[in-house]
Write a protein that holds these residues in place. Structure first.
Motif, PDB file in Angstrom:
ATOM      1  N   GLU A 147       1.347  -2.632 -11.833  1.00  0.00           N
ATOM      2  CA  GLU A 147       1.385  -3.564 -12.820  1.00  0.00           C
ATOM      3  C   GLU A 147       1.783  -5.039 -13.582  1.00  0.00           C
ATOM      4  N   ALA A 148       2.593  -5.401 -12.375  1.00  0.00           N
ATOM      5  CA  ALA A 148       3.781  -6.355 -12.357  1.00  0.00           C
ATOM      6  C   ALA A 148       1.589  -7.549 -11.851  1.00  0.00           C
ATOM      7  N   ALA A 149       1.110  -7.043 -11.182  1.00  0.00           N
ATOM      8  CA  ALA A 149      -0.551  -8.076 -10.827  1.00  0.00           C
ATOM      9  C   ALA A 149      -1.122  -8.177 -12.296  1.00  0.00           C
ATOM     10  N   ILE A 150      -1.078  -7.249 -12.854  1.00  0.00           N
ATOM     11  CA  ILE A 150      -2.296  -7.554 -13.778  1.00  0.00           C
ATOM     12  C   ILE A 150      -1.289  -8.269 -14.901  1.00  0.00           C
ATOM     13  N   ALA A 151       0.148  -8.206 -15.779  1.00  0.00           N
ATOM     14  CA  ALA A 151       0.780  -8.819 -16.510  1.00  0.00           C
ATOM     15  C   ALA A 151       0.703 -10.073 -15.597  1.00  0.00           C
ATOM     16  N   LEU A 152       1.073 -10.732 -14.781  1.00  0.00           N
ATOM     17  CA  LEU A 152       0.599 -12.389 -14.146  1.00  0.00           C
ATOM     18  C   LEU A 152      -0.938 -13.158 -14.620  1.00  0.00           C
ATOM     19  N   LEU A 194       4.595 -16.404 -17.975  1.00  0.00           N
ATOM     20  CA  LEU A 194       5.366 -17.777 -17.882  1.00  0.00           C
ATOM     21  C   LEU A 194       5.486 -18.167 -15.821  1.00  0.00           C
ATOM     22  N   ILE A 195       4.840 -19.204 -15.010  1.00  0.00           N
ATOM     23  CA  ILE A 195       4.241 -19.515 -14.225  1.00  0.00           C
ATOM     24  C   ILE A 195       5.983 -20.426 -13.410  1.00  0.00           C
ATOM     25  N   LEU A 196       6.853 -20.075 -12.656  1.00  0.00           N
ATOM     26  CA  LEU A 196       6.940 -21.573 -12.492  1.00  0.00           C
ATOM     27  C   LEU A 196       7.023 -21.221 -11.112  1.00  0.00           C
ATOM     28  N   PRO A 197       7.702 -22.428 -10.673  1.00  0.00           N
ATOM     29  CA  PRO A 197       7.809 -22.719  -8.431  1.00  0.00           C
ATOM     30  C   PRO A 197       9.146 -22.286  -8.754  1.00  0.00           C
ATOM     31  N   SER A 198       8.601 -21.262  -7.223  1.00  0.00           N
ATOM     32  CA  SER A 198      10.197 -21.201  -6.654  1.00  0.00           C
ATOM     33  C   SER A 198      10.916 -22.054  -5.711  1.00  0.00           C
ATOM     34  N   PRO A 199      11.908 -21.861  -6.545  1.00  0.00           N
ATOM     35  CA  PRO A 199      13.349 -22.527  -5.118  1.00  0.00           C
ATOM     36  C   PRO A 199      13.217 -22.654  -3.853  1.00  0.00           C
ATOM     37  N   ILE A 210       6.534  -6.650 -19.723  1.00  0.00           N
ATOM     38  CA  ILE A 210       5.872  -5.324 -19.745  1.00  0.00           C
ATOM     39  C   ILE A 210       6.946  -4.258 -20.038  1.00  0.00           C
ATOM     40  N   LYS A 211       5.860  -3.332 -21.626  1.00  0.00           N
ATOM     41  CA  LYS A 211       6.990  -2.427 -22.021  1.00  0.00           C
ATOM     42  C   LYS A 211       8.106  -2.430 -22.530  1.00  0.00           C
ATOM     43  N   GLY A 212       7.809  -3.638 -22.966  1.00  0.00           N
ATOM     44  CA  GLY A 212       9.146  -4.387 -23.801  1.00  0.00           C
ATOM     45  C   GLY A 212      10.612  -4.828 -22.827  1.00  0.00           C
ATOM     46  N   LYS A 213      10.273  -5.264 -21.578  1.00  0.00           N
ATOM     47  CA  LYS A 213      11.240  -5.442 -20.966  1.00  0.00           C
ATOM     48  C   LYS A 213      10.683  -6.646 -20.139  1.00  0.00           C
ATOM     49  N   ILE A 214      11.767  -8.339 -20.117  1.00  0.00           N
ATOM     50  CA  ILE A 214      11.386  -9.500 -19.315  1.00  0.00           C
ATOM     51  C   ILE A 214      11.437  -8.889 -17.651  1.00  0.00           C
ATOM     52  N   TRP A 215      10.858  -9.486 -17.054  1.00  0.00           N
ATOM     53  CA  TRP A 215      10.435  -8.981 -15.275  1.00  0.00           C
ATOM     54  C   TRP A 215      10.073 -10.555 -14.766  1.00  0.00           C
ATOM     55  N   ALA A 216      10.350 -10.765 -14.059  1.00  0.00           N
ATOM     56  CA  ALA A 216      10.159 -11.545 -12.968  1.00  0.00           C
ATOM     57  C   ALA A 216       9.543 -11.702 -12.031  1.00  0.00           C
ATOM     58  N   ILE A 223       2.292 -10.068  -3.854  1.00  0.00           N
ATOM     59  CA  ILE A 223       3.493  -9.756  -4.819  1.00  0.00           C
ATOM     60  C   ILE A 223       4.679  -9.771  -3.302  1.00  0.00           C
ATOM     61  N   ILE A 224       5.124  -9.889  -4.103  1.00  0.00           N
ATOM     62  CA  ILE A 224       6.344 -10.395  -2.954  1.00  0.00           C
ATOM     63  C   ILE A 224       7.781  -8.990  -3.283  1.00  0.00           C
ATOM     64  N   THR A 225       8.064  -9.171  -4.856  1.00  0.00           N
ATOM     65  CA  THR A 225       9.254  -8.685  -5.438  1.00  0.00           C
ATOM     66  C   THR A 225       9.023  -8.431  -7.020  1.00  0.00           C
ATOM     67  N   VAL A 226       9.826  -7.416  -7.608  1.00  0.00           N
ATOM     68  CA  VAL A 226       9.085  -8.348  -8.815  1.00  0.00           C
ATOM     69  C   VAL A 226      11.111  -7.181  -9.524  1.00  0.00           C
ATOM     70  N   ARG A 227      11.990  -8.199 -10.103  1.00  0.00           N
ATOM     71  CA  ARG A 227      13.035  -7.898 -10.714  1.00  0.00           C
ATOM     72  C   ARG A 227      13.122  -7.601 -11.971  1.00  0.00           C
ATOM     73  N   ARG A 228      14.420  -7.251 -12.846  1.00  0.00           N
ATOM     74  CA  ARG A 228      14.451  -7.728 -14.391  1.00  0.00           C
ATOM     75  C   ARG A 228      14.410  -9.170 -14.163  1.00  0.00           C
ATOM     76  N   ALA A 229      14.354 -10.079 -15.104  1.00  0.00           N
ATOM     77  CA  ALA A 229      14.735 -11.175 -15.739  1.00  0.00           C
ATOM     78  C   ALA A 229      16.345 -11.947 -15.938  1.00  0.00           C
ATOM     79  N   ARG A 230      16.611 -12.698 -15.498  1.00  0.00           N
ATOM     80  CA  ARG A 230      17.697 -13.322 -15.099  1.00  0.00           C
ATOM     81  C   ARG A 230      17.673 -14.134 -17.056  1.00  0.00           C
ATOM     82  N   PRO A 231      19.321 -13.713 -17.464  1.00  0.00           N
ATOM     83  CA  PRO A 231      19.593 -14.039 -19.128  1.00  0.00           C
ATOM     84  C   PRO A 231      18.229 -15.514 -19.330  1.00  0.00           C
TER      85      PRO A 231
END
Length: 92
Positions: free
Chosen positions: A28-33, A39-44, A57-63, A75-83
């Motif tokens: 699901e995450a792969a398709i959403a990307l 919104l794609i951002l460089p990782s620190p 995805i399904k009403g929730k924001i994921w990172a 895909i390395i991992t998927v987590r809920r997005a931070r505020p």
């Protein structure tokens, strides 16, 4: 511009762990990307060029932590997005 074929890759054990613990599947995450609203951002991270994709995805924001290896999106991992990430996504 021609649309390129993208291969997706991940560790199956990690996908299953995230699916059980967080209720989101890497497929699901792969398709959403690929969605135009992602919104794609460089990782620190400094060790390799990684990205964080912020998607809904399904009403929730994921990172989605991911990287490119040639034509393969890993895909390395998927987590809920931070505020702060949610604000970035909503405020653009």
């Amino acid at each position: 511009m021609a649309k390129r074929d993208i291969l997706f890759q991940w560790y199956e054990q990690k996908r299953l762990k995230v699916l059980v613990e967080r209720g989101i599947d890497f497929s699901e995450a792969a398709i959403a990307l690929l969605d135009q609203d992602a919104l794609i951002l460089p990782s620190p991270r400094q060790d390799e060029q990684r990205y964080v994709g912020l998607v809904e995805i399904k009403g929730k924001i994921w990172a989605i932590a991911h990287l490119w290896r040639g034509e393969t999106l890993r895909i390395i991992t998927v987590r809920r997005a931070r505020p702060s990430e949610i604000q970035l996504l909503n405020g653009r």
